[in-house]
Design a protein around this motif. Structure first.
Motif, short mmCIF file in Angstrom:
data_model
loop_
_atom_site.label_atom_id
_atom_site.label_comp_id
_atom_site.label_asym_id
_atom_site.label_seq_id
_atom_site.Cartn_x
_atom_site.Cartn_y
_atom_site.Cartn_z
N ALA A 196 0.61 -1.49 -0.10
CA ALA A 196 0.54 0.30 0.31
C ALA A 196 0.77 1.30 0.03
O ALA A 196 -0.13 2.74 -0.30
N CYS A 197 2.34 0.49 0.73
CA CYS A 197 2.98 2.33 0.78
C CYS A 197 3.54 2.93 -0.77
O CYS A 197 4.16 2.43 -1.06
N PRO A 198 2.72 4.24 -0.92
CA PRO A 198 3.44 5.11 -2.67
C PRO A 198 4.59 4.88 -2.42
O PRO A 198 5.33 5.61 -3.73
N ARG A 199 5.14 5.50 -1.43
CA ARG A 199 6.82 6.16 -1.27
C ARG A 199 7.83 4.55 -1.43
O ARG A 199 8.93 4.83 -1.08
N LYS A 200 7.11 3.17 -1.27
CA LYS A 200 7.88 2.74 -1.04
C LYS A 200 8.60 2.40 -0.40
O LYS A 200 10.10 2.24 0.25
N ALA A 201 8.23 3.04 0.78
CA ALA A 201 9.32 3.12 2.19
C ALA A 201 9.14 1.93 3.23
O ALA A 201 9.74 1.45 4.79
N ILE A 202 8.22 0.83 2.45
CA ILE A 202 8.35 -1.40 3.98
C ILE A 202 8.96 -1.59 2.59
O ILE A 202 9.09 -1.63 1.47
N TYR A 203 9.43 -2.04 3.08
CA TYR A 203 10.73 -3.72 2.36
C TYR A 203 10.65 -4.69 2.83
O TYR A 203 10.82 -4.94 5.02
N LEU A 216 9.94 -4.60 7.44
CA LEU A 216 10.54 -2.81 7.99
C LEU A 216 9.73 -1.79 7.48
O LEU A 216 10.22 -1.53 6.10
N LEU A 217 10.37 -0.79 8.07
CA LEU A 217 9.60 0.51 7.66
C LEU A 217 10.68 1.30 8.12
O LEU A 217 11.29 1.51 8.83
N ASP A 218 10.99 2.05 6.54
CA ASP A 218 12.31 3.60 7.20
C ASP A 218 11.88 4.12 6.58
O ASP A 218 10.75 4.67 6.15
N ARG A 244 12.35 7.30 4.71
CA ARG A 244 11.74 7.36 3.71
C ARG A 244 9.88 8.05 4.01
O ARG A 244 9.81 8.57 3.23
N CYS A 245 9.56 7.15 4.57
CA CYS A 245 8.10 7.64 5.54
C CYS A 245 8.02 9.18 5.17
O CYS A 245 8.79 9.94 5.74
N ARG A 246 6.62 9.59 4.76
CA ARG A 246 6.17 10.81 4.54
C ARG A 246 4.55 10.61 5.87
O ARG A 246 4.28 11.67 5.30
N GLY A 247 4.80 9.72 5.94
CA GLY A 247 3.20 9.83 6.86
C GLY A 247 1.95 9.34 6.35
O GLY A 247 1.11 10.20 6.80
N TYR A 248 1.94 9.42 5.78
CA TYR A 248 0.65 8.96 4.49
C TYR A 248 -0.48 7.58 5.28
O TYR A 248 -1.61 8.17 4.94
N ARG A 249 0.36 7.44 6.00
CA ARG A 249 -0.39 6.12 6.99
C ARG A 249 -1.53 5.28 5.92
O ARG A 249 -3.01 4.63 6.13
N LYS A 250 -1.07 5.16 4.04
CA LYS A 250 -1.64 4.09 3.62
C LYS A 250 -1.06 2.87 4.55
O LYS A 250 -2.19 1.53 4.12
N CYS A 251 -0.04 2.56 4.96
CA CYS A 251 0.09 0.57 5.61
C CYS A 251 -0.87 1.11 6.72
O CYS A 251 -1.14 -0.24 6.90
N VAL A 252 -1.33 1.63 7.44
CA VAL A 252 -1.89 1.81 8.51
C VAL A 252 -3.04 1.69 8.39
O VAL A 252 -3.79 0.94 9.22
N VAL A 295 5.47 10.34 11.55
CA VAL A 295 6.05 9.33 10.02
C VAL A 295 5.46 7.71 10.89
O VAL A 295 5.30 8.22 12.11
N SER A 296 5.41 6.54 10.41
CA SER A 296 4.35 5.87 10.69
C SER A 296 5.68 5.07 11.28
O SER A 296 7.10 4.77 11.49
N GLU A 297 5.32 3.96 11.98
CA GLU A 297 6.29 2.67 12.75
C GLU A 297 5.75 1.08 12.57
O GLU A 297 4.54 2.01 12.92
FE1 F3S Z 1 4.39 5.08 2.96
FE2 F3S Z 1 3.01 4.75 5.46
FE3 F3S Z 1 5.13 6.23 5.51
S1 F3S Z 1 2.48 4.44 3.37
S2 F3S Z 1 4.98 6.78 3.22
S3 F3S Z 1 5.14 4.25 5.32
S4 F3S Z 1 2.85 6.09 6.98
#
Ligand code: F3S
Ligand code: SF4
Length: 392
Positions: free
Chosen positions: A163-170, A179-181, A184-192, A208-210
């Protein structure tokens, strides 16, 4: 959307990143025996004090224990999504236009009660009557509850990653940990929103998310996660879920046992007594539960199987409900081999890569081929001379 095969569903399903699906030699996995959990939450506090004791993390319980059937953190997390999903749809197949995953963002008030429903039972106590289980019903209880420890599943089809549009999770190639980087995360919360198990959480202090980290620094040193080593009920076993019966000696060392890991034996290759939580979501979770044997199988079937009419030939029994009943019998009356594997739960803080059961001993080796467990399966019982106890 591309398609990938999901063995937990016995069919192909859509998943956005099919190239992430290669099976790794080593993959993080866990088996939890729910029959041993006493809801002491030692695991929850061990996790919280290690990982989420900072500002903005107050509500973050990466590890929590819920009472079934009425508990849930966030409140009602499972029922909401199950009610919304079509009978044969995963969260990827049910995604709305423009989304990769069907999900839900739990509201602030739904995160306020981590212990809501604790110890509430299903069924009512009859007035002035003693409750007895009816042996005719196969020892399932009319009045029941059980404890369900919940954590990130380090899924093989992670919804958070998709779901993450930033590809911050790998997903790490060495052990499959997701893991969530935070850089890179911008707090879009799509992962949440996307994780059906509600394990990525947004930190309002940092923006940002964790998400849970699978205790990766401990895994790298050959130790089990904190929730596993701290568990006083010895409910858990952690290790390499992908290490099947045909694997060679770990690290080429002849002294160590060849073959499967104990969690592979429990969940995948032999006994198949450990089941994934809500496999119908389609994320291929890698935490597997040995179901409680006193709870009616209809309830467990909807929780630990895809609960469809479709038959499976890689599980015991011809229907999912039948397979749950067989598993309950196996757990209630374990074979000598299963009893040996159950002794490995909580026996060491080292990660057991391979094991072997021979006569009355069970042994375990770590990834370097070093022996880390060697213990009897059944202890001798000494009957003392003297008066026999009776209940007369
Ligand atoms: Fe992506 Fe979740 Fe951050 S969707 S930008 S890892 S809040
Ligand atoms: Fe991601 Fe949720 Fe699966 Fe963990 S349980 S890997 S957070 S989808």
């Amino acid at each position: 959307m591309p398609e990938v095969y999901n063995p937990q569903l016995g069919r192909k399903q859509s998943y956005p990143y099919e190239h992430r699906q290669q099976e790794r030699d080593w993959h993080w996995g866990m088996v939890i025996n729910t029959n041993r959990c006493i809801n002491c939450n030692t695991c929850s506090f061990a996790c919280k004090s290690t990982w989420t004791s900072g500002k903005g993390e107050e509500y973050m319980w990466w590890m929590n224990v819920e009472t079934e059937p009425y508990g849930g953190y966030p409140m009602g997390w499972d029922m909401r999504l199950l009610d919304d999903l079509g009978a044969e749809e995963t969260i990827f197949e049910a995604a709305e236009q423009g989304e990769k995953v069907k999900g839900y963002v739990a509201q602030k008030e739904e995160w306020e009660y981590p212990a809501l429903g604790d110890d509430s039972v299903h069924g009512e106590y009859p007035e002035d009557e003693v409750v007895e289980s009816d042996p005719e019903k196969g020892k399932y209880h009319d009045i029941w509850q059980f404890y369900l420890p919940r954590l990130c599943n380090h899924c093989k089809n992670p919804a958070c990653l998709a779901a993450c549009p930033r590809k911050a999770i790998y997903k790490r190639s060495e052990d499959g940990i997701v893991l969530l980087d935070q850089e890179r995360c911008r707090g879009y919360r799509k992962c949440v929103k996307a994780c059906p198990y509600h394990k990525p959480m947004y930190n309002p202090e940092t923006g940002v998310s964790e998400k849970p980290v699978g205790c990766f620094p401990r895994i790298e040193e050959g130790n089990v996660p904190r929730c596993v080593s701290s568990c006083i009920g010895k409910t858990r076993l952690h290790g390499n879920i992908n290490r099947g019966p045909k694997a060679g000696h770990p690290n080429g060392k002849k002294s160590a046992a060849k073959g499967r890991s104990p969690i592979n034996y429990l969940a995948k290759s032999d006994e198949k007594v450990a089941l994934p939580l809500y496999p119908q979501f389609g994320t291929r979770p890698q935490v597997f539960y040995m179901p409680p044997y006193h709870v009616p199988p209809e309830f467990l079937t909807q929780m630990f199987t895809p609960n469809t009419e479709q038959k499976r030939n890689d599980w015991p029994g011809s229907t999912y409900e039948e397979s749950v009943k067989i598993i309950q019998q196996r757990v209630r009356n374990p074979s000598h081999h299963l009893l040996g594997v159950l002794q490995l739960f909580g026996a060491t803080t080292r990660l057991i890569e391979t094991y072997n059961v021979k006569e009355n001993r069970v042994k375990g080796w770590d990834r370097k081929g070093k022996k880390v467990v060697d213990m009897p399966i059944e202890e001798d019982i000494e009957v003392r001379e003297g008066e026999k106890w009776t209940n007369q």
